[in-house]
Motif scaffolding. Sequence first.
Motif, PDB file in Angstrom:
ATOM      1  N   ARG A  13       1.052  35.121 -43.313  1.00 51.01           N
ATOM      2  CA  ARG A  13       1.543  34.999 -41.945  1.00 51.01           C
ATOM      3  C   ARG A  13       3.378  34.503 -41.021  1.00 51.01           C
ATOM      4  O   ARG A  13       3.402  35.436 -41.056  1.00 51.01           O
ATOM      5  CB  ARG A  13       0.121  34.772 -40.735  1.00 51.01           C
ATOM      6  CG  ARG A  13      -1.182  35.588 -41.003  1.00 51.01           C
ATOM      7  CD  ARG A  13      -1.875  34.714 -40.625  1.00 51.01           C
ATOM      8  NE  ARG A  13      -2.160  33.769 -41.500  1.00 51.01           N
ATOM      9  CZ  ARG A  13      -3.300  32.598 -41.966  1.00 51.01           C
ATOM     10  NH1 ARG A  13      -3.931  33.339 -40.956  1.00 51.01           N
ATOM     11  NH2 ARG A  13      -4.082  32.114 -42.349  1.00 51.01           N
ATOM     12  N   ALA A 102      -5.972  36.789 -37.704  1.00 53.10           N
ATOM     13  CA  ALA A 102      -6.416  36.577 -38.717  1.00 53.10           C
ATOM     14  C   ALA A 102      -5.401  36.735 -39.561  1.00 53.10           C
ATOM     15  O   ALA A 102      -4.440  37.432 -39.788  1.00 53.10           O
ATOM     16  CB  ALA A 102      -7.492  37.621 -38.369  1.00 53.10           C
ATOM     17  N   ASP A 103      -5.856  36.538 -40.626  1.00 50.06           N
ATOM     18  CA  ASP A 103      -5.354  35.858 -42.219  1.00 50.06           C
ATOM     19  C   ASP A 103      -5.599  37.123 -43.029  1.00 50.06           C
ATOM     20  O   ASP A 103      -6.181  38.035 -43.115  1.00 50.06           O
ATOM     21  CB  ASP A 103      -5.549  35.062 -42.725  1.00 50.06           C
ATOM     22  CG  ASP A 103      -4.895  35.151 -44.275  1.00 50.06           C
ATOM     23  OD1 ASP A 103      -4.154  35.494 -44.832  1.00 50.06           O
ATOM     24  OD2 ASP A 103      -5.533  33.955 -45.331  1.00 50.06           O
ATOM     25  N   PRO A 104      -4.166  38.676 -43.284  1.00 53.93           N
ATOM     26  CA  PRO A 104      -4.128  39.863 -44.068  1.00 53.93           C
ATOM     27  C   PRO A 104      -4.801  39.431 -44.928  1.00 53.93           C
ATOM     28  O   PRO A 104      -5.525  40.408 -46.178  1.00 53.93           O
ATOM     29  CB  PRO A 104      -3.166  40.515 -43.195  1.00 53.93           C
ATOM     30  CG  PRO A 104      -2.177  38.862 -43.303  1.00 53.93           C
ATOM     31  CD  PRO A 104      -3.076  38.497 -42.372  1.00 53.93           C
ATOM     32  N   ARG A 106      -7.304  37.994 -45.605  1.00 60.09           N
ATOM     33  CA  ARG A 106      -8.758  37.903 -46.662  1.00 60.09           C
ATOM     34  C   ARG A 106      -9.249  39.532 -46.519  1.00 60.09           C
ATOM     35  O   ARG A 106     -10.517  38.843 -46.841  1.00 60.09           O
ATOM     36  CB  ARG A 106      -9.189  36.569 -45.802  1.00 60.09           C
ATOM     37  CG  ARG A 106      -8.999  35.102 -46.516  1.00 60.09           C
ATOM     38  CD  ARG A 106      -9.140  34.128 -45.703  1.00 60.09           C
ATOM     39  NE  ARG A 106      -8.471  32.782 -45.595  1.00 60.09           N
ATOM     40  CZ  ARG A 106      -9.373  32.097 -46.148  1.00 60.09           C
ATOM     41  NH1 ARG A 106     -10.871  31.298 -45.570  1.00 60.09           N
ATOM     42  NH2 ARG A 106      -8.482  31.409 -46.081  1.00 60.09           N
ATOM     43  N   ALA A 107      -8.996  40.280 -46.134  1.00 60.69           N
ATOM     44  CA  ALA A 107      -9.395  41.102 -45.504  1.00 60.69           C
ATOM     45  C   ALA A 107      -9.866  42.133 -46.817  1.00 60.69           C
ATOM     46  O   ALA A 107      -9.387  41.961 -47.420  1.00 60.69           O
ATOM     47  CB  ALA A 107      -8.646  42.474 -45.017  1.00 60.69           C
ATOM     48  N   GLU A 113      -7.536  49.908 -44.716  1.00 60.22           N
ATOM     49  CA  GLU A 113      -7.894  48.972 -44.140  1.00 60.22           C
ATOM     50  C   GLU A 113      -6.993  47.424 -44.308  1.00 60.22           C
ATOM     51  O   GLU A 113      -7.324  46.846 -43.140  1.00 60.22           O
ATOM     52  CB  GLU A 113     -10.568  49.040 -44.230  1.00 60.22           C
ATOM     53  CG  GLU A 113     -10.830  50.041 -43.978  1.00 60.22           C
ATOM     54  CD  GLU A 113     -12.074  49.791 -44.229  1.00 60.22           C
ATOM     55  OE1 GLU A 113     -13.018  49.987 -43.346  1.00 60.22           O
ATOM     56  OE2 GLU A 113     -12.647  48.953 -45.612  1.00 60.22           O
ATOM     57  N   ILE A 114      -6.864  47.855 -45.071  1.00 63.39           N
ATOM     58  CA  ILE A 114      -6.516  46.465 -45.605  1.00 63.39           C
ATOM     59  C   ILE A 114      -5.089  45.937 -45.083  1.00 63.39           C
ATOM     60  O   ILE A 114      -4.261  45.379 -44.595  1.00 63.39           O
ATOM     61  CB  ILE A 114      -6.555  46.067 -47.367  1.00 63.39           C
ATOM     62  CG1 ILE A 114      -7.628  45.233 -47.766  1.00 63.39           C
ATOM     63  CG2 ILE A 114      -5.188  44.571 -47.142  1.00 63.39           C
ATOM     64  CD1 ILE A 114      -8.100  45.171 -49.254  1.00 63.39           C
ATOM     65  N   ALA A 117      -4.654  45.425 -41.464  1.00 65.01           N
ATOM     66  CA  ALA A 117      -5.034  43.760 -41.423  1.00 65.01           C
ATOM     67  C   ALA A 117      -3.222  43.698 -41.560  1.00 65.01           C
ATOM     68  O   ALA A 117      -3.724  42.582 -40.860  1.00 65.01           O
ATOM     69  CB  ALA A 117      -5.911  43.041 -42.087  1.00 65.01           C
ATOM     70  N   HIS A 120      -1.731  44.442 -38.311  1.00 66.92           N
ATOM     71  CA  HIS A 120      -2.057  43.911 -37.062  1.00 66.92           C
ATOM     72  C   HIS A 120      -1.325  42.857 -36.521  1.00 66.92           C
ATOM     73  O   HIS A 120      -0.886  42.418 -36.137  1.00 66.92           O
ATOM     74  CB  HIS A 120      -3.602  43.442 -37.543  1.00 66.92           C
ATOM     75  CG  HIS A 120      -4.275  42.819 -35.956  1.00 66.92           C
ATOM     76  ND1 HIS A 120      -4.129  43.846 -34.540  1.00 66.92           N
ATOM     77  CD2 HIS A 120      -4.473  42.224 -35.484  1.00 66.92           C
ATOM     78  CE1 HIS A 120      -4.370  43.090 -33.742  1.00 66.92           C
ATOM     79  NE2 HIS A 120      -4.530  41.917 -34.026  1.00 66.92           N
ATOM     80  N   ALA A 121      -1.213  42.206 -37.954  1.00 68.83           N
ATOM     81  CA  ALA A 121      -0.852  40.653 -38.279  1.00 68.83           C
ATOM     82  C   ALA A 121       0.310  40.917 -37.597  1.00 68.83           C
ATOM     83  O   ALA A 121       1.716  39.948 -36.793  1.00 68.83           O
ATOM     84  CB  ALA A 121      -1.623  40.083 -39.405  1.00 68.83           C
TER      85      ALA A 121
END
Length: 159
Positions: A13, A102-104, A106-107, A113-114, A117, A120-121
């Motif tokens: 991030r 949110a920490d991607p 950790r997705a 899907e990862i 994430a 999105h971040a």
Amino acid sequence: MNVLFLCTGNSCRSILAEATFNALAPAGMRAMSAGSQPAGYVHPRSLALLAREGIATEGVHSKSWNGLPHTPDLVVTVCASAAGETCPVYLGKVSRTHWGVADPARATGSDAEIDAAFEHAYRVLRARIEAFLALPGELARRDPVAFQSEVDRIGTLLP
């Protein structure tokens, strides 16, 4: 103005924020990133995403908040407290704000899907950076209370 994006590992991030800010900021504004417990590497998905966005990553690396090249005027923490992380506290008399994401890293799930994430971040951080860069240039110096209010508000924005 020097902005420090701060997180625990400085691998996702805060790296996304640093590179994006520096790509969008006008002359005279610069971002740095650091971590309280740097991971020692930049997450490959962060680098891939920045490359897809056309954002330079040369010289971007995971680093400690000790020995920063510049004194920050603003410290922005990006740790998501909802993820149960311990956000580092930067000691010093500088403006601070929290833009939790949110920490991607950790997705979980499929590659798609990862990747979503990470995307999105990035989108959340980019929207907030764009809002920050749209603030009046002298607001921090002219009206520190209004500046603090605005940077705190920006931390609630979603794309």
